[in-house]
Design a protein around this motif. Sequence first.
Motif, PDB file in Angstrom:
ATOM      1  N   UNK A 142       0.930  -1.241   0.095  1.00  0.00           N
ATOM      2  CA  UNK A 142       0.003   0.036   0.049  1.00  0.00           C
ATOM      3  C   UNK A 142       0.727   1.242  -0.057  1.00  0.00           C
ATOM      4  N   UNK A 143       2.126   1.114   0.692  1.00  0.00           N
ATOM      5  CA  UNK A 143       2.946   2.278   0.685  1.00  0.00           C
ATOM      6  C   UNK A 143       3.588   2.518  -0.542  1.00  0.00           C
ATOM      7  N   UNK A 144       3.861   1.577  -1.530  1.00  0.00           N
ATOM      8  CA  UNK A 144       4.217   1.623  -2.688  1.00  0.00           C
ATOM      9  C   UNK A 144       3.241   2.055  -3.632  1.00  0.00           C
ATOM     10  N   UNK A 145       2.015   1.838  -3.490  1.00  0.00           N
ATOM     11  CA  UNK A 145       0.830   2.322  -4.270  1.00  0.00           C
ATOM     12  C   UNK A 145       0.671   3.672  -4.010  1.00  0.00           C
ATOM     13  N   UNK A 146       0.981   4.249  -2.868  1.00  0.00           N
ATOM     14  CA  UNK A 146       0.838   5.579  -2.520  1.00  0.00           C
ATOM     15  C   UNK A 146       2.079   6.260  -3.084  1.00  0.00           C
ATOM     16  N   UNK A 147       3.126   5.956  -3.267  1.00  0.00           N
ATOM     17  CA  UNK A 147       4.264   6.388  -4.117  1.00  0.00           C
ATOM     18  C   UNK A 147       4.105   6.357  -5.537  1.00  0.00           C
ATOM     19  N   UNK A 148       3.448   5.494  -6.148  1.00  0.00           N
ATOM     20  CA  UNK A 148       3.129   5.299  -7.542  1.00  0.00           C
ATOM     21  C   UNK A 148       2.076   6.408  -7.876  1.00  0.00           C
ATOM     22  N   UNK A 149       1.011   6.503  -7.256  1.00  0.00           N
ATOM     23  CA  UNK A 149      -0.264   7.368  -7.366  1.00  0.00           C
ATOM     24  C   UNK A 149       0.354   8.821  -7.117  1.00  0.00           C
ATOM     25  N   UNK A 150       1.113   8.970  -6.096  1.00  0.00           N
ATOM     26  CA  UNK A 150       1.734  10.163  -5.610  1.00  0.00           C
ATOM     27  C   UNK A 150       0.855  10.699  -4.098  1.00  0.00           C
ATOM     28  N   UNK A 151       1.603  10.901  -3.116  1.00  0.00           N
ATOM     29  CA  UNK A 151       1.287  10.802  -1.869  1.00  0.00           C
ATOM     30  C   UNK A 151       0.197  11.902  -1.548  1.00  0.00           C
ATOM     31  N   UNK A 152       0.031  13.066  -2.501  1.00  0.00           N
ATOM     32  CA  UNK A 152      -0.986  13.957  -2.099  1.00  0.00           C
ATOM     33  C   UNK A 152      -2.293  13.477  -2.760  1.00  0.00           C
ATOM     34  N   UNK A 153      -2.306  12.718  -3.554  1.00  0.00           N
ATOM     35  CA  UNK A 153      -3.389  12.018  -4.282  1.00  0.00           C
ATOM     36  C   UNK A 153      -3.873  10.957  -3.970  1.00  0.00           C
ATOM     37  N   UNK A 154      -3.160  10.357  -2.793  1.00  0.00           N
ATOM     38  CA  UNK A 154      -3.577   9.131  -2.321  1.00  0.00           C
ATOM     39  C   UNK A 154      -4.325   9.188  -0.961  1.00  0.00           C
ATOM     40  N   UNK A 155      -5.629   8.456  -0.784  1.00  0.00           N
ATOM     41  CA  UNK A 155      -6.175   8.566   0.293  1.00  0.00           C
ATOM     42  C   UNK A 155      -6.750   7.312   0.809  1.00  0.00           C
ATOM     43  N   UNK A 156      -5.637   6.540   1.653  1.00  0.00           N
ATOM     44  CA  UNK A 156      -6.097   5.199   2.292  1.00  0.00           C
ATOM     45  C   UNK A 156      -7.332   5.250   3.248  1.00  0.00           C
ATOM     46  N   UNK A 157      -8.240   4.261   2.817  1.00  0.00           N
ATOM     47  CA  UNK A 157      -9.350   4.122   3.844  1.00  0.00           C
ATOM     48  C   UNK A 157      -9.447   2.714   4.232  1.00  0.00           C
ATOM     49  N   UNK A 158      -9.182   2.493   5.568  1.00  0.00           N
ATOM     50  CA  UNK A 158      -9.170   1.367   6.232  1.00  0.00           C
ATOM     51  C   UNK A 158     -10.804   0.780   6.549  1.00  0.00           C
ATOM     52  N   UNK A 159     -11.182  -0.187   5.553  1.00  0.00           N
ATOM     53  CA  UNK A 159     -12.593  -0.554   6.096  1.00  0.00           C
ATOM     54  C   UNK A 159     -12.501  -1.528   6.965  1.00  0.00           C
ATOM     55  N   UNK A 160     -12.701  -1.112   8.252  1.00  0.00           N
ATOM     56  CA  UNK A 160     -12.153  -1.940   9.534  1.00  0.00           C
ATOM     57  C   UNK A 160     -13.254  -2.921  10.164  1.00  0.00           C
TER      58      UNK A 160
END
Length: 185
Positions: free
Chosen positions: A92-110
Amino acid sequence: MQPVPSTLWLTGLSAAGKTTVALAVAESLTAQGVPCRVLDGDAVRKQLCSDLGFSRADRSENVRRVAQWCAQINNTGTWAIAALISPYRDDRERARQIVGASRFHEVHVATPLSVCEARDPKGLYRSARAGAISSFTGISDIYEPPQAPALSIDTDRQSTQACVLATLALLGMTIASARPPARLA
């Protein structure tokens, strides 16, 4: 002024409600004239990632491909909503880097494992418990919850509409829908 088209990355166990929330968010965005695309984990596995299995390396590659796709979607001025188990933090961190941190919003469906297992719409948990599925996330393989998600929601304790409202608030938007999204079964 609308926020810059970005990626909502919904992560959680199988049957947590990721796709239900993703589709409801997409419905609300569309009602506001905001272009978006939902990338559902099951559909992606059948299309873009049909050559991949469920080893750790294959799961990582699945996440990488989806992140690349999300970045491309964002670059066209469209929101991407990815609903994937994506069990490993590093991926998921790699995905954030690919997309760009400012455009990546991680939502945990907990949603708790017990609730996901009770829902079990495809019988996957039952098969995993019987030993018919190996490396099943939450049963015979790990799920690493996000340590600092932008948002955490629980579809057992919150209605779909409440999850959508919280997700849109994260993005600085409000809900716009002709009818409220359906409650999870």
